[in-house]
Design an enzyme around this catalytic site. Structure first.
Site, PDB file in Angstrom:
ATOM      1  CE  LYS A  94       5.741   7.008  -5.457  1.00 31.46           C
ATOM      2  NZ  LYS A  94       5.878   8.369  -4.998  1.00 31.46           N
ATOM      3  CD  GLU A  99      -2.732   1.181   0.329  1.00 28.64           C
ATOM      4  OE1 GLU A  99      -3.779   0.061   0.089  1.00 28.64           O
ATOM      5  OE2 GLU A  99      -2.867   2.140  -0.654  1.00 28.64           O
TER       6      GLU A  99
HETATM    7  N1  HSE Z   1      10.057  10.653  -3.545  1.00 28.91           N
HETATM    8  C1  HSE Z   1       8.993  10.142  -3.596  1.00 28.91           C
HETATM    9  C2  HSE Z   1       7.802  11.490  -3.635  1.00 28.91           C
HETATM   10  C3  HSE Z   1       8.618   9.461  -2.129  1.00 28.91           C
HETATM   11  O1  HSE Z   1       8.250  12.512  -3.635  1.00 28.91           O
HETATM   12  O2  HSE Z   1       6.702  11.167  -3.950  1.00 28.91           O
HETATM   13  C4  HSE Z   1       7.091   8.862  -1.789  1.00 28.91           C
HETATM   14  O3  HSE Z   1       7.073   7.710  -2.768  1.00 28.91           O
END
Ligand code: HSE
Length: 414
Positions: A200, A124
């Protein structure tokens, strides 16, 4: 007693330990059993840390301890994280992770290892920091076919863009502040060049469409070329510049997927998501648009998702069937040059009338934009829909005629 191990004591790992002990009583009530963190794996020493006796440097202490039921991997990076996670799953331990690089590259494989061993592999925290998105996607929205996902998926770049627009902050100062606040990746080019957002959107697309989408299949552009002038033109157009990761199911069953900066109209639900916040729009065939919003990076928001996964991994029996996708050996992502988009373009080098004449010859009717202190030989405009490859050819023709390209950003309709 349920025993847990935490692998990694960086920003997220220390947050997991802190949050677990802060809310231990209520967490145990939710699980219905006493719980403790037995080991914390890190190569560094933390002699002043209250739980310093729990630190181990040797992974085999965790792997070989049958008392450890759940392992939280919060080390980041591909190796040794992959080997450690796979070993834990093979030894019958559920694993939860915040490691998006690992899930994006090895998700299908690790989900299969978890299935074979009757345990869970939860992640998650890998997308959206503290925002629940993975579980809603495969559980609450299970009745839907997901047609499209689009989101602001990287807190660091959203923080930088917000600081640049609101405070005219320099790119370097804004990035340094994001690093100080614990938002940025260890190598911040992963944020700035869009790789983190790419990982992501790959995870979300894989889960939504059931086939593993790999980062190298997704065309990715970061924010390093976005200028204050671009943000001024966006304002004149009626919107803002955001880094957007998106994936869409096409009629032929393939996917289009991309990460790039984009003009978003002020009317878009994603346009007002600022600072370190993330926003993810999921378009289901039954629900229509659902938008998830919250802190996308940082110690405790991310730890919140990791600890919640620990709780669920203990409560779960067997492997979660809906959290699943496969690698069938095929690339399901359409060639990005074949996708259509509208473009904001900024060009200079010829006087306005002449430049516009040439632009109209290539792109047809365009919507001209303006900014304060715009030089006489600079034009900016938004095109109608054009295929990526055709846009490149038209721009090459304009360059050949003496126009220099100063800005090129897609215009999206979310
Ligand atoms: N470096 C990532 C961001 C951290 O700034 O969203 C969270 O995945």
């Amino acid at each position: 007693m349920i025993n847990i191990a935490v692998m990694g004591h960086g920003v997220v790992g220390s947050g997991v330990v802190e949050l677990f002990y802060k809310n231990r009583e209520s967490i145990q009530k939710k699980v219905g059993k006493p719980m403790d963190i037995k080991y914390i794996l890190d190569l560094r020493d933390f002699p002043d840390f209250p739980y310093h006796e729990k630190f181990v440097k040797d992974f085999s202490v965790i792997a070989d301890d049958p008392d450890i039921e759940v392992v939280a991997e919060v080390m980041g990076g591909l190796e040794p994280a992959f080997t450690f996670v796979k070993t834990c799953l093979e030894k019958g331990k559920s694993v939860v992770t915040s490691n998006k690089e690992l899930v994006a590259a090895k998700g299908a494989q690790l989900l299969e290892v978890a299935r074979q061993n009757g345990v869970n592999f939860f992640f998650e925290a890998s997308v959206g920091g503290g925002i629940p998105i993975i579980r809603p996607l495969h559980s609450c929205l299970a009745a839907n076919e997901i047609d499209e996902i689009a989101g602001i998926l990287n807190g660091t770049t959203n923080f930088i863009l917000t600081k640049m627009i609101r405070e005219q902050s320099s790119f370097a100062d804004a990035l340094a502040l994001a690093q100080k606040l614990g938002y940025a990746e260890r190598i911040p080019t992963a944020d700035v060049e869009g790789h983190d957002a790419c990982r992501k959107i790959c995870i979300l697309a894989s889960l939504a469409f059931g086939k593993h989408v790999y980062p190298e299949q997704v065309h990715t552009e970061g924010i390093s070329n976005v200028t204050l002038e671009d943000t001024e033109y966006a304002e004149n157009w009626g919107g803002v510049v955001k880094l957007i990761g998106r994936a869409k199911r096409l009629e032929d069953g393939r996917l289009s997927a991309m990460v790039s900066p984009a003009f978003l109209s002020h009317e878009s639900q994603l346009s007002s998501i600022d600072d370190v916040f993330n926003g993810i729009l999921v378009r289901g065939d039954a629900t229509g648009d659902v938008v998830f919003y919250g802190k996308g990076a940082g110690k405790l928001p991310t730890a919140s998702a990791v600890v919640a996964d620990i709780v669920d991994a203990i409560k779960a029996t067997g492997t979660s069937k809906s959290l699943h996708w496969v690698d069938d050996g095929e690339n399901h992502v359409e060639d990005w040059r074949q996708t259509e988009s509208r473009f904001y373009l900024r060009l200079s080098g010829l006087d306005r009338e002449k430049a516009l004449q040439m632009v109209r010859k290539e792109f047809g009717d365009v919507e001209e934009l303006h900014r304060p202190k715009q030089p006489g030989d600079e034009i900016a405009f938004v095109t109608s829909l054009v295929r990526e490859q055709a846009a490149e050819e038209k721009l090459a023709a304009l360059r050949g005629a003496g126009l220099a390209l100063l800005g090129k950003i897609r215009v999206l309709d979310y």
